[in-house]
Write a protein that holds these residues in place. Structure first.
Motif, PDB file in Angstrom:
ATOM      1  N   ASP A  67       0.826  -1.214   0.000  1.00  9.13           N
ATOM      2  CA  ASP A  67       0.000   0.000   0.000  1.00  9.13           C
ATOM      3  C   ASP A  67       0.853   1.253   0.000  1.00  9.13           C
ATOM      4  O   ASP A  67       0.529   2.249  -0.647  1.00  9.13           O
ATOM      5  CB  ASP A  67      -0.935   0.019   1.217  1.00  9.13           C
ATOM      6  CG  ASP A  67      -2.059  -0.990   1.092  1.00  9.13           C
ATOM      7  OD1 ASP A  67      -2.239  -1.535  -0.024  1.00  9.13           O
ATOM      8  OD2 ASP A  67      -2.751  -1.237   2.093  1.00  9.13           O
ATOM      9  N   TYR A  93       2.186   1.672  -3.479  1.00  9.21           N
ATOM     10  CA  TYR A  93       1.135   2.158  -4.376  1.00  9.21           C
ATOM     11  C   TYR A  93       0.896   3.647  -4.165  1.00  9.21           C
ATOM     12  O   TYR A  93       0.774   4.416  -5.126  1.00  9.21           O
ATOM     13  CB  TYR A  93      -0.155   1.377  -4.146  1.00  9.21           C
ATOM     14  CG  TYR A  93      -1.312   1.926  -4.939  1.00  9.21           C
ATOM     15  CD1 TYR A  93      -1.440   1.646  -6.299  1.00  9.21           C
ATOM     16  CD2 TYR A  93      -2.253   2.764  -4.344  1.00  9.21           C
ATOM     17  CE1 TYR A  93      -2.490   2.173  -7.039  1.00  9.21           C
ATOM     18  CE2 TYR A  93      -3.303   3.290  -5.076  1.00  9.21           C
ATOM     19  CZ  TYR A  93      -3.410   2.987  -6.418  1.00  9.21           C
ATOM     20  OH  TYR A  93      -4.451   3.521  -7.144  1.00  9.21           O
ATOM     21  N   GLU A  94       0.829   4.074  -2.904  1.00  5.77           N
ATOM     22  CA  GLU A  94       0.584   5.492  -2.624  1.00  5.77           C
ATOM     23  C   GLU A  94       1.722   6.356  -3.152  1.00  5.77           C
ATOM     24  O   GLU A  94       1.490   7.411  -3.750  1.00  5.77           O
ATOM     25  CB  GLU A  94       0.425   5.701  -1.113  1.00  5.77           C
ATOM     26  CG  GLU A  94       0.094   7.128  -0.750  1.00  5.77           C
ATOM     27  CD  GLU A  94      -0.101   7.322   0.744  1.00  5.77           C
ATOM     28  OE1 GLU A  94      -0.300   8.479   1.137  1.00  5.77           O
ATOM     29  OE2 GLU A  94      -0.053   6.338   1.500  1.00  5.77           O
ATOM     30  N   GLN A  95       2.956   5.906  -2.957  1.00  5.63           N
ATOM     31  CA  GLN A  95       4.098   6.683  -3.458  1.00  5.63           C
ATOM     32  C   GLN A  95       4.074   6.773  -4.980  1.00  5.63           C
ATOM     33  O   GLN A  95       4.342   7.839  -5.554  1.00  5.63           O
ATOM     34  CB  GLN A  95       5.408   6.053  -2.974  1.00  5.63           C
ATOM     35  CG  GLN A  95       5.621   6.236  -1.483  1.00  5.63           C
ATOM     36  CD  GLN A  95       6.828   5.469  -0.971  1.00  5.63           C
ATOM     37  OE1 GLN A  95       7.351   4.582  -1.647  1.00  5.63           O
ATOM     38  NE2 GLN A  95       7.260   5.804   0.231  1.00  5.63           N
ATOM     39  N   SER A  96       3.736   5.667  -5.655  1.00  2.20           N
ATOM     40  CA  SER A  96       3.692   5.706  -7.125  1.00  2.20           C
ATOM     41  C   SER A  96       2.541   6.590  -7.607  1.00  2.20           C
ATOM     42  O   SER A  96       2.663   7.292  -8.610  1.00  2.20           O
ATOM     43  CB  SER A  96       3.562   4.294  -7.702  1.00  2.20           C
ATOM     44  OG  SER A  96       2.318   3.724  -7.343  1.00  2.20           O
ATOM     45  N   TYR A  97       1.405   6.578  -6.882  1.00  4.88           N
ATOM     46  CA  TYR A  97       0.275   7.430  -7.251  1.00  4.88           C
ATOM     47  C   TYR A  97       0.679   8.901  -7.220  1.00  4.88           C
ATOM     48  O   TYR A  97       0.426   9.648  -8.170  1.00  4.88           O
ATOM     49  CB  TYR A  97      -0.898   7.179  -6.299  1.00  4.88           C
ATOM     50  CG  TYR A  97      -2.002   8.191  -6.436  1.00  4.88           C
ATOM     51  CD1 TYR A  97      -2.916   8.112  -7.484  1.00  4.88           C
ATOM     52  CD2 TYR A  97      -2.118   9.252  -5.533  1.00  4.88           C
ATOM     53  CE1 TYR A  97      -3.929   9.041  -7.616  1.00  4.88           C
ATOM     54  CE2 TYR A  97      -3.124  10.188  -5.657  1.00  4.88           C
ATOM     55  CZ  TYR A  97      -4.024  10.079  -6.700  1.00  4.88           C
ATOM     56  OH  TYR A  97      -5.020  11.011  -6.827  1.00  4.88           O
ATOM     57  N   TRP A  98       1.313   9.323  -6.120  1.00  7.68           N
ATOM     58  CA  TRP A  98       1.700  10.733  -6.008  1.00  7.68           C
ATOM     59  C   TRP A  98       2.806  11.087  -6.985  1.00  7.68           C
ATOM     60  O   TRP A  98       2.853  12.217  -7.483  1.00  7.68           O
ATOM     61  CB  TRP A  98       2.108  11.066  -4.572  1.00  7.68           C
ATOM     62  CG  TRP A  98       0.915  11.114  -3.665  1.00  7.68           C
ATOM     63  CD1 TRP A  98       0.607  10.248  -2.664  1.00  7.68           C
ATOM     64  CD2 TRP A  98      -0.164  12.049  -3.730  1.00  7.68           C
ATOM     65  NE1 TRP A  98      -0.584  10.581  -2.083  1.00  7.68           N
ATOM     66  CE2 TRP A  98      -1.085  11.687  -2.706  1.00  7.68           C
ATOM     67  CE3 TRP A  98      -0.451  13.145  -4.526  1.00  7.68           C
ATOM     68  CZ2 TRP A  98      -2.250  12.393  -2.486  1.00  7.68           C
ATOM     69  CZ3 TRP A  98      -1.622  13.847  -4.283  1.00  7.68           C
ATOM     70  CH2 TRP A  98      -2.503  13.484  -3.289  1.00  7.68           C
ATOM     71  N   ARG A 135       3.012   9.819 -10.044  1.00  3.74           N
ATOM     72  CA  ARG A 135       2.287  10.014 -11.304  1.00  3.74           C
ATOM     73  C   ARG A 135       1.574  11.364 -11.323  1.00  3.74           C
ATOM     74  O   ARG A 135       1.564  12.057 -12.340  1.00  3.74           O
ATOM     75  CB  ARG A 135       1.271   8.881 -11.518  1.00  3.74           C
ATOM     76  CG  ARG A 135       1.867   7.571 -11.964  1.00  3.74           C
ATOM     77  CD  ARG A 135       0.799   6.609 -12.478  1.00  3.74           C
ATOM     78  NE  ARG A 135      -0.315   6.426 -11.571  1.00  3.74           N
ATOM     79  CZ  ARG A 135      -0.352   5.535 -10.579  1.00  3.74           C
ATOM     80  NH1 ARG A 135       0.678   4.745 -10.376  1.00  3.74           N
ATOM     81  NH2 ARG A 135      -1.427   5.436  -9.806  1.00  3.74           N
ATOM     82  N   ARG A 136       0.958  11.728 -10.190  1.00  2.00           N
ATOM     83  CA  ARG A 136       0.278  13.024 -10.122  1.00  2.00           C
ATOM     84  C   ARG A 136       1.248  14.175 -10.362  1.00  2.00           C
ATOM     85  O   ARG A 136       0.928  15.132 -11.074  1.00  2.00           O
ATOM     86  CB  ARG A 136      -0.383  13.198  -8.742  1.00  2.00           C
ATOM     87  CG  ARG A 136      -1.634  12.410  -8.518  1.00  2.00           C
ATOM     88  CD  ARG A 136      -2.811  12.950  -9.323  1.00  2.00           C
ATOM     89  NE  ARG A 136      -3.092  14.352  -9.038  1.00  2.00           N
ATOM     90  CZ  ARG A 136      -3.917  14.788  -8.113  1.00  2.00           C
ATOM     91  NH1 ARG A 136      -4.568  13.922  -7.357  1.00  2.00           N
ATOM     92  NH2 ARG A 136      -4.123  16.076  -7.940  1.00  2.00           N
ATOM     93  N   ARG A 137       2.457  14.093  -9.781  1.00  2.00           N
ATOM     94  CA  ARG A 137       3.457  15.148  -9.986  1.00  2.00           C
ATOM     95  C   ARG A 137       3.882  15.223 -11.443  1.00  2.00           C
ATOM     96  O   ARG A 137       4.025  16.304 -12.012  1.00  2.00           O
ATOM     97  CB  ARG A 137       4.670  14.920  -9.081  1.00  2.00           C
ATOM     98  CG  ARG A 137       4.442  15.329  -7.635  1.00  2.00           C
ATOM     99  CD  ARG A 137       5.729  15.334  -6.853  1.00  2.00           C
ATOM    100  NE  ARG A 137       6.351  14.027  -6.775  1.00  2.00           N
ATOM    101  CZ  ARG A 137       6.081  13.120  -5.851  1.00  2.00           C
ATOM    102  NH1 ARG A 137       5.188  13.372  -4.916  1.00  2.00           N
ATOM    103  NH2 ARG A 137       6.703  11.957  -5.840  1.00  2.00           N
ATOM    104  N   GLU A 167       2.069  14.310 -14.076  1.00  2.00           N
ATOM    105  CA  GLU A 167       0.963  14.868 -14.851  1.00  2.00           C
ATOM    106  C   GLU A 167       0.870  16.381 -14.664  1.00  2.00           C
ATOM    107  O   GLU A 167       0.648  17.122 -15.632  1.00  2.00           O
ATOM    108  CB  GLU A 167      -0.354  14.211 -14.435  1.00  2.00           C
ATOM    109  CG  GLU A 167      -0.477  12.764 -14.862  1.00  2.00           C
ATOM    110  CD  GLU A 167      -1.699  12.088 -14.258  1.00  2.00           C
ATOM    111  OE1 GLU A 167      -2.518  12.796 -13.628  1.00  2.00           O
ATOM    112  OE2 GLU A 167      -1.823  10.869 -14.407  1.00  2.00           O
TER     113      GLU A 167
END
Length: 197
Positions: free
Chosen positions: A118, A121-126, A128-130, A132
């Protein structure tokens, strides 16, 4: 008799309470006499001095050496701060929030230890957001630069006596004054030539 050792507050007979006030007390034989809670350590030290003068303590046990009589000590000692029910309720609420925050931190640390997937996953999500956000920022900057270059070219054409395909009331004339500078990291900067291709 050597002077009495001062506490962490810097004054004899004064200690910091958990609620942020300073509590003054003095010993008389086997008794511990509470003098009240004060807003600052200095005020509590003054209250201690007044009690020390009343009890006939030597000057070495007094916090402030600028006092020479009991009346001076009493005049300079402030009244204790009253701890109202509201003060106690606010302190209890602060303590409750602190306990909740500490428990949240403990539970999150335990969650991260038990579920590292988890966290990943959270680190990869943020991340990706950066990426984008950076991409959108670059695209917007490039669009502003192109619009400004086009508006400047039309302005030069009109000044040289040519005819523009912008109408007189076209909003694109305002693009001449576009600010295309952005506060971004140096690694995000592209050369001006590549942006205008």
């Amino acid at each position: 008799m050597p002077p009495r050792r001062r506490g962490a507050s810097g004054y004899c007979g004064v200690r910091l309470r958990p609620n942020g006030g300073y509590y003054a007390e003095i010993r008389s034989g086997n008794l511990r006499l509470g003098l009240g809670t004060y807003g600052t350590a200095r005020e509590a030290g003054r209250a201690y001095d007044a009690a020390a003068w009343r009890l006939g303590r030597p000057r070495g046990q007094i916090n402030f050496q600028d006092v020479y009589t009991l009346q001076q000590a009493l005049d300079r000692a402030p009244p204790p701060r009253l701890n109202t029910a509201q003060d106690r309720a606010e302190h209890a609420e602060r303590q409750r929030r602190l306990l909740i925050a500490q428990e949240d931190e403990r539970v999150m640390a335990e969650w991260w230890r038990r579920h590292p997937e988890d966290v990943a996953y959270e680190q990869s999500y943020w991340a990706r957001r950066r990426e984008e956000d950076t991409r959108r920022h670059r695209e917007a900057r490039l669009d502003r630069r192109r619009r400004k270059a086009l508006a400047n070219a039309q302005s030069d054409l009109v000044e040289a006596g040519g005819q523009s395909f912008f109408t007189p009331n076209d909003d694109r004339w305002l693009d001449i004054w576009l600010d295309t500078s952005d506060d971004i990291a140096e690694e995000d900067d592209d050369s001006d030539n590549s942006d205008l291709d």
